[in-house]
Each structure stands twice: as structure tokens, then as C-alpha cells.
Scaffold this motif. Sequence first.
Motif, mmCIF file in Angstrom:
data_model
loop_
_atom_site.group_PDB
_atom_site.id
_atom_site.type_symbol
_atom_site.label_atom_id
_atom_site.label_comp_id
_atom_site.label_asym_id
_atom_site.label_seq_id
_atom_site.Cartn_x
_atom_site.Cartn_y
_atom_site.Cartn_z
ATOM 1 N N TYR A 225 1.139 -1.272 0.053
ATOM 2 C CA TYR A 225 0.020 0.064 0.060
ATOM 3 C C TYR A 225 0.947 0.905 0.296
ATOM 4 C CZ TYR A 225 1.043 0.381 5.097
ATOM 5 O OH TYR A 225 1.912 0.372 6.441
ATOM 6 N N PHE A 226 -0.107 2.007 0.194
ATOM 7 C CA PHE A 226 0.946 3.423 -0.222
ATOM 8 C C PHE A 226 -0.465 4.944 0.985
ATOM 9 C CE2 PHE A 226 -0.255 3.800 -4.144
ATOM 10 C CZ PHE A 226 -1.135 5.504 -4.233
ATOM 11 N N ILE A 227 0.435 5.413 0.828
ATOM 12 C CA ILE A 227 0.082 6.502 1.570
ATOM 13 C C ILE A 227 -0.150 7.786 1.029
ATOM 14 C CG2 ILE A 227 -0.844 8.345 4.004
ATOM 15 C CD1 ILE A 227 -1.477 5.187 3.995
ATOM 16 N N CYS A 228 -1.741 8.614 0.306
ATOM 17 C CA CYS A 228 -1.405 9.855 0.221
ATOM 18 C C CYS A 228 -2.170 10.820 0.051
ATOM 19 C CB CYS A 228 -1.685 9.319 -1.946
ATOM 20 S SG CYS A 228 -1.315 10.970 -2.613
ATOM 21 N N GLY A 229 -2.181 11.916 0.226
ATOM 22 C CA GLY A 229 -2.742 12.766 0.809
ATOM 23 C C GLY A 229 -3.923 12.644 2.197
ATOM 24 N N GLY A 230 -3.142 11.738 2.859
ATOM 25 C CA GLY A 230 -3.741 11.248 4.412
ATOM 26 C C GLY A 230 -4.559 9.927 3.991
ATOM 27 N N ARG A 231 -4.477 8.719 2.559
ATOM 28 C CA ARG A 231 -5.696 8.183 2.434
ATOM 29 C C ARG A 231 -4.667 6.673 2.269
ATOM 30 N NH1 ARG A 231 -10.443 8.144 -1.968
ATOM 31 N NH2 ARG A 231 -11.356 6.412 -1.939
ATOM 32 N N HIS A 232 -5.248 5.707 2.306
ATOM 33 C CA HIS A 232 -5.039 4.639 2.727
ATOM 34 C C HIS A 232 -5.565 4.344 1.126
ATOM 35 C CE1 HIS A 232 -4.232 -0.201 3.388
ATOM 36 N NE2 HIS A 232 -3.434 0.189 3.655
ATOM 37 N N TYR A 233 -4.354 3.522 0.324
ATOM 38 C CA TYR A 233 -4.345 2.829 -0.657
ATOM 39 C C TYR A 233 -3.577 1.530 -1.173
ATOM 40 C CZ TYR A 233 -6.345 7.734 -2.333
ATOM 41 O OH TYR A 233 -6.345 9.073 -2.838
ATOM 42 N N HIS A 234 -4.250 0.685 -1.114
ATOM 43 C CA HIS A 234 -3.735 -0.261 -1.030
ATOM 44 C C HIS A 234 -4.077 -1.337 -2.555
ATOM 45 C CE1 HIS A 234 -7.974 -2.994 -0.226
ATOM 46 N NE2 HIS A 234 -8.549 -1.786 -0.018
ATOM 47 N N HIS A 235 -3.321 -2.320 -2.234
ATOM 48 C CA HIS A 235 -3.256 -3.471 -3.843
ATOM 49 C C HIS A 235 -4.985 -4.430 -4.369
ATOM 50 C CE1 HIS A 235 -2.884 -6.295 -1.530
ATOM 51 N NE2 HIS A 235 -2.590 -7.227 -2.029
ATOM 52 N N ILE A 236 -5.729 -4.323 -3.298
ATOM 53 C CA ILE A 236 -6.882 -4.867 -3.627
ATOM 54 C C ILE A 236 -7.652 -4.256 -4.389
ATOM 55 C CG2 ILE A 236 -8.477 -7.034 -2.893
ATOM 56 C CD1 ILE A 236 -6.917 -7.628 -0.133
ATOM 57 N N LEU A 237 -7.546 -4.086 -5.354
ATOM 58 C CA LEU A 237 -8.285 -3.319 -6.792
ATOM 59 C C LEU A 237 -9.835 -4.136 -6.816
ATOM 60 C CD1 LEU A 237 -5.246 -2.140 -9.188
ATOM 61 C CD2 LEU A 237 -6.120 -0.889 -6.944
ATOM 62 N N ASP A 238 -10.308 -2.919 -7.176
ATOM 63 C CA ASP A 238 -12.087 -3.889 -7.887
ATOM 64 C C ASP A 238 -11.955 -3.714 -9.070
ATOM 65 O OD1 ASP A 238 -14.707 -3.917 -7.943
ATOM 66 O OD2 ASP A 238 -15.546 -2.928 -6.641
ATOM 67 N N PRO A 239 -12.228 -4.533 -9.828
ATOM 68 C CA PRO A 239 -12.425 -4.185 -11.265
ATOM 69 C C PRO A 239 -13.541 -3.768 -12.064
ATOM 70 C CG PRO A 239 -12.968 -6.565 -10.756
ATOM 71 C CD PRO A 239 -12.625 -5.121 -9.718
ATOM 72 N N ARG A 240 -14.304 -3.169 -11.381
ATOM 73 C CA ARG A 240 -15.724 -2.740 -11.509
ATOM 74 C C ARG A 240 -15.312 -1.169 -11.130
ATOM 75 N NH1 ARG A 240 -18.731 -6.378 -7.233
ATOM 76 N NH2 ARG A 240 -16.971 -5.733 -6.150
ATOM 77 N N SER A 241 -14.522 -0.917 -9.914
ATOM 78 C CA SER A 241 -14.268 0.727 -9.825
ATOM 79 C C SER A 241 -12.939 1.642 -10.743
ATOM 80 C CB SER A 241 -14.921 1.801 -8.275
ATOM 81 O OG SER A 241 -13.902 0.692 -8.226
ATOM 82 N N GLY A 242 -12.116 0.503 -10.474
ATOM 83 C CA GLY A 242 -10.753 1.147 -10.346
ATOM 84 C C GLY A 242 -9.761 1.066 -9.744
ATOM 85 N N TYR A 243 -10.733 1.581 -8.819
ATOM 86 C CA TYR A 243 -9.775 1.798 -7.421
ATOM 87 C C TYR A 243 -9.719 0.581 -5.998
ATOM 88 C CZ TYR A 243 -10.694 7.178 -8.427
ATOM 89 O OH TYR A 243 -10.962 8.337 -8.860
ATOM 90 N N PRO A 244 -8.761 1.066 -5.065
ATOM 91 C CA PRO A 244 -9.011 -0.120 -3.720
ATOM 92 C C PRO A 244 -10.101 -0.107 -3.474
ATOM 93 C CG PRO A 244 -7.171 1.032 -4.014
ATOM 94 C CD PRO A 244 -8.055 1.858 -5.310
ATOM 95 N N LEU A 245 -10.755 -1.956 -2.474
ATOM 96 C CA LEU A 245 -11.355 -1.416 -2.482
ATOM 97 C C LEU A 245 -11.913 -0.841 -1.130
ATOM 98 C CD1 LEU A 245 -12.027 -5.950 -3.690
ATOM 99 C CD2 LEU A 245 -13.998 -4.005 -3.436
#
Length: 318
Positions: A225-245
Motif C-alpha cells: 500500500y501507499f499513503i497519499c493525502g492522508g488516505r490509504h491505497y492498498h493493492h486489492i483493486l476493484d475491477p468494477r470501479s478501478g479503485y482499491p476496495l
Amino acid sequence: MDRTQGSYCYRAVMMGTDIELQLAGHQPELARQVFRIIQQLENLLTVNRPDSQLMAVNRAAGQHGVSVDRQVFELIDCAHQVSLQGGCFNLAIGPLVKCWKIGFSGDSVPSPATLKSLLNLCDPRAVVLDRQRCSIFLTRPGMEIDAGAIAKGYIADRVCGFLQQQGTRQALINLGGNIRVTEAVAPATAWSVGLRQPFSEHGALLGVITVNDRSVVTSGVSERYFICGGRHYHHILDPRSGYPLDNDLLSVTVISADSVSGEIHSTQLYGMGLQRAGHWLTTRHDIEAIFVTRDGRVVCPSQRQFSFRQTAGMPVTG
């Protein structure tokens, strides 16, 4: 190599992670054979090497199908069938993984427009398989399949099968957290597997899982994962939205008879969230799971084929 709790432990760095093999006796030649098998299978299944078969499939997207080895085809066929069922497991998620770069250098938050443009390339219905020719065709230019969510499980199962063919009754293979153990000689020699506490700085354990002839696979948000703008972005992506779940879970650990099923269902169950996943598990008797929630609970719906002993202070519920 070192010796731990009566077992000999052999280690190597492969597949971009730490590999650990535990055997009941000092068997260096058998360990070398296992590591060779892992290397050979990684060469077939990786998308990070220009000469791999899956990379050839990706390069030919929108142009023509590519014939691959039968074992590669069977694995992709399995992943394809699961992907067509919907949910978070999707072998065609390669463009999103490549865009986010989570766990690799250069990770950043893509723009909404960029993600939206990639969703059409993540449609498993656009993957055409020809069983007779062992051919894989990605029908849309820019498509990429990614076997990362299933390759470790396949390799772990192959290694376990090889060891059993060699008459090895007591063995554990750990592919960077994907764990597969053989049948124990006796109940007293069943394997103990530690369940890590998410985001623990020193690798603290939530508890210990005792298993026999089972796979233990964890999907969670605290490893890549990484942190950007205080938000946690992890590697389990939702193929329906494109964003991490984003749901109520930190991790899902699946206990199953084989590691491929563990890989698939740990991803699918994480994507369902606790309530839906718990309900789904009531329909299955071959899959069990341990959930760690964001509000600090460890949830074990059942313990038919394993036992769990808590070592940390988080409450455990059924």
C-alpha cells in the motif's frame, strides 16, 4: 538453511519475495529440486519478464492468440472461469495493476478519467481461450492478464504434490505468506502457522492456526500500500470501479484443501465484506476463513478443519 523445531528450514529469495521450505530431515538435494521447480514455474507465469509466455500473450492483445504450455493454459482457464462469475477476482485486471503500481516504484493515484478508460480493458469476457490449441487471445488492444493473484497458489500446490510423490510426509512451503503444508505424520505433528496482526510494526501475531494437509492464504490491506493525502491505497483493486476496495475488513485468511482455491477465495471474500462473506461460507464446507475487521475484531465463523489460538488482545467472535 537452518533447523527449527525439529525441521530443517531452507530459504531463498524468488518471485520477488522470501521463500521458505521446511522438511522433517536434512535433505539439501530435495530442497534444491523444489527451488528449481519454483523457478521454472515462475518463468512460465510471470508478467514481469519479457520472455515469459504470459508476456507474449499480453503483447499480442488485439492481434492474435498465443499458444502456451498446457499447465499455463489450465491455470488461466481456471482463473478465467472464476473471473466470469464477477466479484473482485479478475485475471484481466492487468491494466489497473500496471497503472496503480502499488508495491512498485512510482506508485501514485491515477485520475478518475484514466481509471475509467481502463475499465473496458479489464473485461474477462474479452478473453478467448482455445482449449485444443492451448491458445489465449486478448481481443482488445491494451488488455493484459495478470496471474499474480493465483500463481503462488498454483506453485505451492505443485511443490506440495512433488514432495508427496517423493514420499515426503512432513513439509511446509511458504511463498511469501502463501503457506501449504503436507499431511502430518500424526496429529501431534500438525503444523502451526502464525496469523499476523495487520499494520504491526514488529510482526506481532494475532494468533496461531494449527492445520494438517491444508493451505493458508491471507489477503489484506497492510502488505502492499501507499499513503497519499492522508488516505490509504492498498493493492486489492476493484475491477468494477478501478479503485482499491473499501469495506469493513483489514484481512481475510482462507484455510482450504489447495492453495489455488485459497488464493481465489481470499480475494473474493475480502471483496464481499464481512456480512456477505460470512453468509457465503455457510454454503461451503470445503472453505473456512478468519476475518480481521477494521473495528478490531477477529471473526472465525467455524473451525472444522483447523484450530485457532489467540495470542493478541483483539476479541475473537464466531
